[in-house]
Write a protein that holds these residues in place. Structure first.
Motif, PDB file in Angstrom:
ATOM      1  N   SER A 142       0.099 -16.050  55.090  1.00 14.05           N
ATOM      2  CA  SER A 142       0.793 -16.554  53.898  1.00 14.05           C
ATOM      3  C   SER A 142       0.432 -18.011  53.649  1.00 14.05           C
ATOM      4  CB  SER A 142       2.311 -16.412  54.054  1.00 14.05           C
ATOM      5  OG  SER A 142       2.694 -15.065  54.090  1.00 14.05           O
ATOM      6  N   GLN A 149      -3.026 -18.228  52.139  1.00 15.36           N
ATOM      7  CA  GLN A 149      -3.030 -17.895  50.710  1.00 15.36           C
ATOM      8  C   GLN A 149      -2.452 -19.038  49.886  1.00 15.36           C
ATOM      9  OE1 GLN A 149      -2.083 -13.513  49.791  1.00 15.36           O
ATOM     10  NE2 GLN A 149      -1.308 -13.748  51.878  1.00 15.36           N
ATOM     11  N   LYS A 197       2.536 -23.411  58.031  1.00 19.72           N
ATOM     12  CA  LYS A 197       3.311 -22.858  56.908  1.00 19.72           C
ATOM     13  C   LYS A 197       3.986 -23.969  56.118  1.00 19.72           C
ATOM     14  CE  LYS A 197       5.114 -19.148  54.789  1.00 19.72           C
ATOM     15  NZ  LYS A 197       6.201 -19.569  53.978  1.00 19.72           N
ATOM     16  N   LEU A 211       5.410 -16.607  47.991  1.00 17.93           N
ATOM     17  CA  LEU A 211       4.915 -16.733  49.359  1.00 17.93           C
ATOM     18  C   LEU A 211       5.607 -17.858  50.126  1.00 17.93           C
ATOM     19  CD1 LEU A 211       1.059 -16.207  48.901  1.00 17.93           C
ATOM     20  CD2 LEU A 211       2.743 -14.587  49.791  1.00 17.93           C
TER      21      LEU A 211
END
Length: 357
Positions: free
Chosen positions: A211, A214, A286, A325
């Motif tokens: 994630s 992306q 993240k 996301l």
């Protein structure tokens, strides 16, 4: 740690980027947005012909056997192109988890050939993406990662499953849900029984990493859209990109994007090698990727002005994917808590003597 992208990796990512730029244009996104099901068999077949489903499948099972770092680089390209097909969940998350579990060569071969699609379910997420099209489901039960089979596999795959752990014959259907991103197909979690193939934490870390990758690609796409708009939009007789305020906003966003990339690569290497601190590095990635994508999204809106909020401008496809996301596989608060627990708790010593050891 050397973060230089190798020649082979650069060739691979450029090839995928060029292919997606030709077949997965904003015009295609608009066609999908108004189509029934918002999925295209032609797009999926194109991804299969490119060999993307088999990127992280071991060579012995019919794949390319590439590394998790390679997968992260390709995930960024999927984000850059706004790909909504479940290629990332199946090929870049499920495949390496199943390969590590062992005894799943038949399923891995079906993934590599594009026949199998794997949906992912975790207590941290109140939804399951592309459940209706999945042949298998990876879900969590009592901290264990379970594999369930949704529909009977093709004859050759079904027969070969007898050599290893065999998934459950099915699971219940989930209720369709609405998403902020119209190109995402999400469903309510379902009850499932299956065979154990790993840990819940492994699924969370792999999914959060992909994630994040992306999100970096999405940020790059929004940067490209904004830069092109700033070059072509004129005010007071000159392109708005020549104004210092616009330059500074874009430059600030670029710094966040570029700073997120080595953090992402470090997390990929750490997770791929099974580092003891891999989960913390994934959380760092993240957070960095989310912050970069949000900053770029806000900047893109400012650069585009009021037009940035409208459906007529392509920007909204990437912004909505960014919103979706960012909250998936652990939001910013969740990953900050994981980092705080490691640093303040003392399990991850900090400082140059440790960081650059």
């Amino acid at each position: 740690m050397d973060f230089t992208v190798s020649e082979d990796q650069a060739t691979l990512t450029q090839g995928v980027r060029d292919y997606l730029a030709g077949v997965h244009t904003p015009e295609v996104l608009r066609e999908l947005d108004v189509s029934e099901g918002r999925r295209s068999a032609a797009i999926w077949q194109g991804l299969v012909e490119m060999g993307l489903p088999g990127l992280l499948v071991p060579e012995a099972a019919g794949g390319l056997g590439l590394s998790l770092l390679d997968g992260v680089l390709i995930a960024a390209e999927l984000g850059r192109a706004g790909v909504a097909e479940p290629i990332a969940d199946t090929a870049l998350i499920a495949a390496p988890l199943l390969a590590k579990a062992g005894g799943q060569d038949a399923l891995l071969g079906a993934i590599a050939s594009g026949e199998a699609k794997v949906a992912l379910q975790h207590p941290l997420n109140p939804w399951v993406a592309d459940l209706d099209a999945a042949t298998h489901l990876l879900s969590v039960k009592d901290e264990a990662l379970m594999l369930a089979q949704r529909t009977p596999a093709k004859a050759g795959v079904q027969e070969s499953l007898g050599a290893g752990p065999r998934p459950s014959p099915g699971y219940s259907e989930g209720k369709p849900l609405d998403s902020v991103d119209p190109l995402r197909r999400i469903f309510a979690p379902v009850a499932a029984e299956g065979v154990a193939v790993g840990s819940a934490d492994a699924l969370l870390d792999h999914a959060a990493l992909i994630s994040a990758a992306q999100l970096v690609g999405i940020a790059d796409a929004m940067l490209a859209l904004s830069t092109e708009y700033a070059k072509n939009r004129n005010q007071f007789g000159q392109p708005i990109g020549s104004f210092q305020a616009v330059k500074h906003h874009l430059a600030t966003a670029v710094v966040k994007i570029e700073f997120a990339k080595p953090v992402l690569q470090r997390a990929a290497v750490a997770l791929g090698e099974g580092s003891a601190h891999a989960a913390v590095h994934v959380s760092h990635a993240k957070i960095a990727a989310t912050d970069a994508a949000w900053a770029m999204g806000e900047t893109a809106i400012q650069v585009h002005g009021a037009m940035g909020y409208t459906y007529e401008v392509d920007l909204h496809f990437w912004m909505k994917r960014c919103w979706a996301l960012s909250g998936g596989w652990g939001d910013r608060a969740f990953h900050l808590r994981r980092i705080d627990a490691a640093v303040i708790g003392g399990s991850l010593p900090i400082g140059p003597g440790h960081t650059f050891a």
